[in-house]
Design a protein around this motif. Structure first.
Motif, PDB file in Angstrom:
ATOM      1  N   HIS A   7     -20.370  88.074  12.228  1.00  0.00           N
ATOM      2  CA  HIS A   7     -19.896  89.139  11.758  1.00  0.00           C
ATOM      3  C   HIS A   7     -20.063  89.320  10.213  1.00  0.00           C
ATOM      4  O   HIS A   7     -20.462  90.060   9.545  1.00  0.00           O
ATOM      5  N   ASP A  10     -23.725  89.690   8.574  1.00  0.00           N
ATOM      6  CA  ASP A  10     -24.147  91.053   8.473  1.00  0.00           C
ATOM      7  C   ASP A  10     -24.046  91.660   7.158  1.00  0.00           C
ATOM      8  O   ASP A  10     -24.652  92.425   6.638  1.00  0.00           O
ATOM      9  N   HIS A  11     -22.781  91.210   6.548  1.00  0.00           N
ATOM     10  CA  HIS A  11     -22.287  91.996   5.270  1.00  0.00           C
ATOM     11  C   HIS A  11     -22.932  91.055   4.012  1.00  0.00           C
ATOM     12  O   HIS A  11     -23.068  89.792   4.050  1.00  0.00           O
ATOM     13  N   TYR A  17     -24.245  92.268  -3.935  1.00  0.00           N
ATOM     14  CA  TYR A  17     -23.756  93.510  -4.277  1.00  0.00           C
ATOM     15  C   TYR A  17     -24.046  93.703  -5.942  1.00  0.00           C
ATOM     16  O   TYR A  17     -24.199  94.842  -6.193  1.00  0.00           O
ATOM     17  N   HIS A  66     -27.933  96.931   3.957  1.00  0.00           N
ATOM     18  CA  HIS A  66     -28.443  95.719   4.472  1.00  0.00           C
ATOM     19  C   HIS A  66     -29.359  95.912   5.579  1.00  0.00           C
ATOM     20  O   HIS A  66     -29.356  95.214   6.632  1.00  0.00           O
TER      21      HIS A  66
END
Length: 107
Positions: A7, A10-11, A17, A66
């Protein structure tokens, strides 16, 4: 434990950023400068604004949403593209219908 790691993958990372943020600022500042400097023709300014807007959309999709076409991200990317296509068709056809109706009313 492995689900939390998947999980988290995925970020994006902080570096990702920040890269997206810096690119977004640059892609906003250049068209702003083009408009404020009055150094370009109106047509060149409009083409520049449109071009930088398209590039900025791609930057936002990659760095903030993403979206990618890897095996894991294909479903999200295709869902987004389908939604975008429907919205473009809905807005585009609505403008076409309204402008055609307006032209017919003025005859």
């Amino acid at each position: 434990m492995s689900q939390a790691h998947e999980h988290a993958a995925d970020h994006g990372s902080v570096k990702s950023y920040l890269t997206g943020f810096v690119l977004a600022i640059i892609l906003t500042a250049i068209p702003f400068w083009m408009v404020m400097s009055h150094g370009f023709t109106k047509q060149a300014t409009m083409i520049g604004i449109f071009g930088f807007a398209v590039v900025q959309i791609i930057v936002h999709l990659k760095y903030f949403l993403h979206l990618n076409f890897t095996k894991e991200g294909k479903l999200n990317s295709f869902s987004f593209l389908f939604t975008a296509m429907i919205i473009v068709m809905l807005v585009g056809l609505s403008v076409w219908i309204i402008s055609t109706a307006d032209a017919l009313m003025l005859r």
